[in-house]
Design an enzyme around this catalytic site. Structure first.
Site, PDB file in Angstrom:
ATOM      1  N   ARG A  26      -2.253   7.080   7.865  1.00  0.00           N
ATOM      2  CA  ARG A  26      -1.003   7.013   7.112  1.00  0.00           C
ATOM      3  C   ARG A  26      -0.208   5.740   7.397  1.00  0.00           C
ATOM      4  NH1 ARG A  26      -1.368  12.830   7.627  1.00  0.00           N
ATOM      5  NH2 ARG A  26      -1.178  13.776   5.548  1.00  0.00           N
ATOM      6  N   HIS A  49     -10.363   4.134  11.065  1.00  0.00           N
ATOM      7  CA  HIS A  49      -9.758   2.985  11.737  1.00  0.00           C
ATOM      8  C   HIS A  49     -10.244   2.965  13.183  1.00  0.00           C
ATOM      9  CE1 HIS A  49      -7.093   6.004  13.426  1.00  0.00           C
ATOM     10  NE2 HIS A  49      -6.655   6.317  12.214  1.00  0.00           N
ATOM     11  N   MET A  91     -10.993  12.939   8.170  1.00  0.00           N
ATOM     12  CA  MET A  91     -10.651  12.920   6.752  1.00  0.00           C
ATOM     13  C   MET A  91     -10.896  11.531   6.163  1.00  0.00           C
ATOM     14  SD  MET A  91      -7.595  15.572   5.974  1.00  0.00           S
ATOM     15  CE  MET A  91      -6.218  14.569   6.491  1.00  0.00           C
ATOM     16  N   HIS A 151     -10.525   6.238  15.065  1.00  0.00           N
ATOM     17  CA  HIS A 151     -11.720   7.026  14.764  1.00  0.00           C
ATOM     18  C   HIS A 151     -12.951   6.455  15.473  1.00  0.00           C
ATOM     19  CE1 HIS A 151      -9.289   8.026  11.041  1.00  0.00           C
ATOM     20  NE2 HIS A 151      -9.656   9.226  11.450  1.00  0.00           N
ATOM     21  N   GLN A 157      -6.363  12.865  20.935  1.00  0.00           N
ATOM     22  CA  GLN A 157      -5.181  13.391  21.612  1.00  0.00           C
ATOM     23  C   GLN A 157      -3.923  13.226  20.747  1.00  0.00           C
ATOM     24  OE1 GLN A 157      -4.723  15.055  24.515  1.00  0.00           O
ATOM     25  NE2 GLN A 157      -2.498  15.085  24.131  1.00  0.00           N
ATOM     26  N   GLN A 200      -2.983  20.351  17.350  1.00  0.00           N
ATOM     27  CA  GLN A 200      -4.273  20.698  16.745  1.00  0.00           C
ATOM     28  C   GLN A 200      -5.340  20.858  17.807  1.00  0.00           C
ATOM     29  OE1 GLN A 200      -6.109  18.549  13.162  1.00  0.00           O
ATOM     30  NE2 GLN A 200      -7.138  17.547  14.863  1.00  0.00           N
TER      31      GLN A 200
END
Length: 300
Positions: free
Chosen positions: A187, A31, A27, A34, A148, A153
């Site tokens: 977040r 950082h 999304m 990712h 992880q 998900q």
């Protein structure tokens, strides 16, 4: 690096991509966590394969009182990071491009999607699996890479791939953490300096729980809870006000493969579980987990 913003551009680019194609769905607000996914994708793709990244803030997985409008968006910086990591293709569609009409048909995550995160965020996994399936259909990857940190998900995406016979391998990458243990997350940008100092208690609790695995599930949960119940102190060792403590939504053990809950009193449980937590630090909701091994020392 190819940047595709429409389905047509993606379809045209897809025909020229070297195999295997490895997709990293994101999304954005990229950082170091990712970047670890991108590097794993490159390892899997190899020198002749393709690393594809999707950047899309998916409205279907946000509830009416959640942070869709303020979710971090930094497309230019994300594209620069992808290029620096040798990404071959970025798919960065608009909401209208992904959902040209109302999405009436959605993926039902089944009972595993209704517990823990699914219970606290109704409809969340319907939205997650729907957009992931849509990205799989559009990009047609051979492999997809997930973190992880989003353990529930991960289980659900693997199950969806298997249940629908998609033939897509799902790779997991270990959670990347700051030096104080806080799991990296987009977040985290919401945290004030004072809240950022409190947030690592989540990982300290999980680590304490994992260290108590020899005592069984009840010992794991008790050790983690004890850390959460203790007063929070700052770097100088001073006790912070009680309202600074995280407000926990859940602390739970789940089987790593099925995400079936592990009972507290199941002393016979042998195998790998996930100790997962979701909590609010200030107004920011954070999730984290660690893998816990039960019974292996005795078996050896």
């Amino acid at each position: 690096m190819i940047i595709a913003r429409t389905r047509g551009e993606l379809a045209s680019a897809r025909e020229k991509l070297g195999a295997p194609v490895v997709l990293v769905p994101t999304m954005g607000a990229l950082h170091d966590g990712h970047l670890a996914l991108l590097r794993r994708a490159r390892d899997v793709a190899g020198p002749g394969g393709t690393v594809a990244v999707s950047i899309f803030v998916n409205p279907l997985q946000f509830g009416p009182n959640e942070d869709l409008d303020k979710y971090p968006r930094s497309l230019d910086a994300d594209l620069a990071a992808c290029e620096a990591e040798g990404v071959d293709l970025v798919f960065a569609p608009s909401v209208r491009e992904m959902y040209p009409q109302e999405q009436l048909v959605k993926v039902d995550p089944g009972p595993t999607g209704e517990i823990l995160e699914g219970a606290f965020r109704p409809g969340f996994f319907h939205g997650v699996l729907t957009v992931v399936l849509k990205l799989f259909s559009l990009v047609r990857p051979d492999t997809a890479v997930f973190g992880q940190k989003d353990a529930q998900q991960l289980v659900l995406v693997r199950r969806m791939s298997a249940d629908f016979g998609l033939g897509i391998e799902i790779e997991a990458v270990t959670t990347v953490r700051a030096a104080d243990g806080l799991a990296l997350s987009s977040r985290n940008k919401y945290l004030s300096p004072a809240e950022r100092a409190v947030a690592p208690v989540l990982h300290r609790a999980l680590a304490a729980g994992a260290a108590a695995a020899a005592g069984g599930p009840s010992a794991v949960l008790a050790a983690a809870q004890a850390v959460l119940d203790a007063p929070v102190v700052d770097d100088a060792g001073s006790e912070l006000p009680a309202e600074a403590s995280p407000r926990v939504d859940y602390l739970a053990l789940a089987d790593e493969r099925s995400y079936e809950p592990v009972r507290n009193d199941d002393l016979d449980f042998h195998g790998t579980a996930v100790l997962a937590i979701a909590a609010r630090v200030g107004a920011t909701r954070l999730i984290d987990n660690v893998v816990v091994e039960f019974g292996h020392a005795a078996d050896d």
